[in-house]
Design a protein around this motif. Structure first.
Motif, short mmCIF file in Angstrom:
data_model
loop_
_atom_site.label_atom_id
_atom_site.label_comp_id
_atom_site.label_asym_id
_atom_site.label_seq_id
_atom_site.Cartn_x
_atom_site.Cartn_y
_atom_site.Cartn_z
N HIS A 41 0.86 -1.18 0.00
CA HIS A 41 0.00 0.00 0.00
C HIS A 41 0.89 1.23 0.00
O HIS A 41 1.72 1.39 0.89
CB HIS A 41 -0.92 0.01 1.23
CG HIS A 41 -1.80 1.21 1.31
ND1 HIS A 41 -1.64 2.20 2.26
CD2 HIS A 41 -2.85 1.59 0.53
CE1 HIS A 41 -2.55 3.12 2.08
NE2 HIS A 41 -3.31 2.78 1.04
N ARG A 42 0.77 2.05 -1.01
CA ARG A 42 1.64 3.22 -1.19
C ARG A 42 3.12 2.82 -1.17
O ARG A 42 3.95 3.51 -0.59
CB ARG A 42 1.35 4.27 -0.12
CG ARG A 42 -0.07 4.82 -0.15
CD ARG A 42 -0.30 5.83 0.95
NE ARG A 42 -1.66 6.33 0.97
CZ ARG A 42 -2.16 7.16 1.88
NH1 ARG A 42 -1.36 7.59 2.86
NH2 ARG A 42 -3.41 7.56 1.84
N GLY A 43 3.43 1.67 -1.78
CA GLY A 43 4.79 1.21 -1.87
C GLY A 43 5.32 0.50 -0.64
O GLY A 43 6.46 0.01 -0.64
N HIS A 44 4.50 0.38 0.41
CA HIS A 44 4.92 -0.23 1.68
C HIS A 44 4.29 -1.60 1.81
O HIS A 44 3.06 -1.75 1.64
CB HIS A 44 4.48 0.68 2.84
CG HIS A 44 4.71 0.11 4.19
ND1 HIS A 44 5.97 -0.16 4.69
CD2 HIS A 44 3.84 -0.26 5.17
CE1 HIS A 44 5.86 -0.64 5.91
NE2 HIS A 44 4.58 -0.72 6.22
N THR A 45 5.07 -2.64 2.11
CA THR A 45 4.54 -4.00 2.26
C THR A 45 3.68 -4.10 3.51
O THR A 45 4.13 -3.80 4.62
CB THR A 45 5.68 -5.02 2.34
OG1 THR A 45 6.43 -4.98 1.12
CG2 THR A 45 5.13 -6.43 2.54
N VAL A 46 2.43 -4.52 3.34
CA VAL A 46 1.51 -4.64 4.47
C VAL A 46 1.13 -6.09 4.75
O VAL A 46 0.61 -6.40 5.83
CB VAL A 46 0.24 -3.79 4.26
CG1 VAL A 46 0.59 -2.31 4.24
CG2 VAL A 46 -0.50 -4.18 2.98
N ALA A 47 1.37 -7.00 3.80
CA ALA A 47 1.08 -8.42 4.02
C ALA A 47 1.82 -9.24 2.98
O ALA A 47 2.07 -8.78 1.87
CB ALA A 47 -0.42 -8.70 3.93
N THR A 48 2.17 -10.47 3.37
CA THR A 48 2.80 -11.42 2.46
C THR A 48 2.04 -12.74 2.54
O THR A 48 1.72 -13.21 3.64
CB THR A 48 4.28 -11.65 2.84
OG1 THR A 48 4.96 -10.39 2.84
CG2 THR A 48 4.95 -12.58 1.85
N LEU A 49 1.75 -13.33 1.39
CA LEU A 49 1.05 -14.61 1.32
C LEU A 49 2.03 -15.63 0.76
O LEU A 49 2.55 -15.44 -0.34
CB LEU A 49 -0.18 -14.52 0.42
CG LEU A 49 -1.41 -13.75 0.92
CD1 LEU A 49 -1.11 -12.28 1.22
CD2 LEU A 49 -2.56 -13.85 -0.09
N ARG A 50 2.29 -16.70 1.51
CA ARG A 50 3.28 -17.71 1.10
C ARG A 50 2.62 -19.08 0.99
O ARG A 50 1.86 -19.49 1.86
CB ARG A 50 4.43 -17.78 2.11
CG ARG A 50 5.22 -16.50 2.27
CD ARG A 50 6.46 -16.73 3.11
NE ARG A 50 7.09 -15.48 3.49
CZ ARG A 50 7.93 -14.79 2.73
NH1 ARG A 50 8.23 -15.25 1.53
NH2 ARG A 50 8.46 -13.65 3.15
N GLY A 51 2.95 -19.80 -0.09
CA GLY A 51 2.46 -21.16 -0.26
C GLY A 51 3.28 -22.14 0.54
O GLY A 51 4.25 -21.78 1.22
#
Length: 267
Positions: free
Chosen positions: A184-194
């Protein structure tokens, strides 16, 4: 925190994390020992408190009440403009609603699970000024799931992640790593990993949202967790964030601590 100090977060962005536990005071003592938190009363009654670090709100801790799920877990909340419409989208896309939508203190919220059973919440209303990876907030929020791409479709449709929308979230997929990064606005707010396994008896491998907190001294934090009755997994090294350890608190909730990274000196 006064009402004037609250803010309205952007739609679809993580806006809070909360722990529901069976013994509120024991949980407060444990996290104070491990993470150095202090506590203040929140707006939700005597069964809830707001953890603070450096005088700023970090997370909520609440006692599990009648009618709520009995599993102790850390749960992320995502900001939404309309909690009822979001609940309908969760159901339409194969997820489930566990609690709500209901009015809670200054807003309305609901607890849900995605198609693989990973629990999450969403919130309509104002919140403390708080953002993943910044200040006193958790350093990272990560979904561990079987297939990151499928999960990204579910959450994108539920929360309207779309960079073309005003103030929308950007979703990037790395095929080789089966990883989705939400910014969001270039800032990582969540990561989804398999790589998660819904049939595994090990709760660390089952699909779930996972919260990571930074500490100044990783060894001291893990030793404090052991002394306070928690279980600590062997440390690992993340390619992005360095040394970290997963901890299970005495009531069974999982979270991760990592060594605080020094600020990058100006180039």
């Amino acid at each position: 925190m006064t009402a004037a100090e609250r803010t309205t977060p952007a739609h679809g962005v993580p806006c809070w994390v909360s722990l529901m536990t069976r013994d509120l005071h024991a949980a407060q003592d444990f996290y104070a020992a491990v993470l150095g938190w202090t506590y203040r009363s929140g707006t939700l009654g005597e069964g809830f408190s707001v953890a603070h670090a450096d005088g700023l709100p970090v997370a909520g801790i609440g006692r599990i009440g009648p009618g709520l799920p009995t599993v102790t877990t850390w749960t992320p909340y995502f900001a939404v403009a309309d909690v009822d419409a979001t609940a309908a989208r969760v159901r339409e896309r194969g997820g489930t609603i566990a609690v709500g939508p209901i009015r809670v203190g200054p807003g309305r919220g609901a607890l849900a699970a995605d198609r693989e059973g990973a629990g999450f919440g969403f919130w309509e209303g104002r919140t403390p000024p708080w953002s993943i990876g910044r200040g006193s907030a958790p350093a990272a929020l990560e979904l561990r799931t079987s297939h990151a791409f499928d999960a990204a479709i579910f959450y994108s449709e539920v929360f309207g992640w779309d960079p073309l929308e005003p103030d929308g979230c950007e979703v990037g997929y790395a095929y080789q790593q089966d990883t989705v990064v939400v910014r969001h606005r270039g800032h990582t707010v969540a990561t989804l990993r398999g790589g998660g396994d819904g049939a595994s008896p090990d709760p660390r491998l089952r699909p779930r949202w996972h919260v990571r907190f930074q500490v100044d001294d990783l060894t001291a934090a893990t030793e404090a967790a052991r002394k306070a009755g928690g279980e600590v997994s062997p440390p690992t090294v993340s390619p992005d964030d360095g040394p970290e350890s997963m901890i299970e608190d005495p009531d069974g909730a999982l979270f991760t601590v990592s060594a605080r990274r020094s600020p990058t000196p100006p180039g």
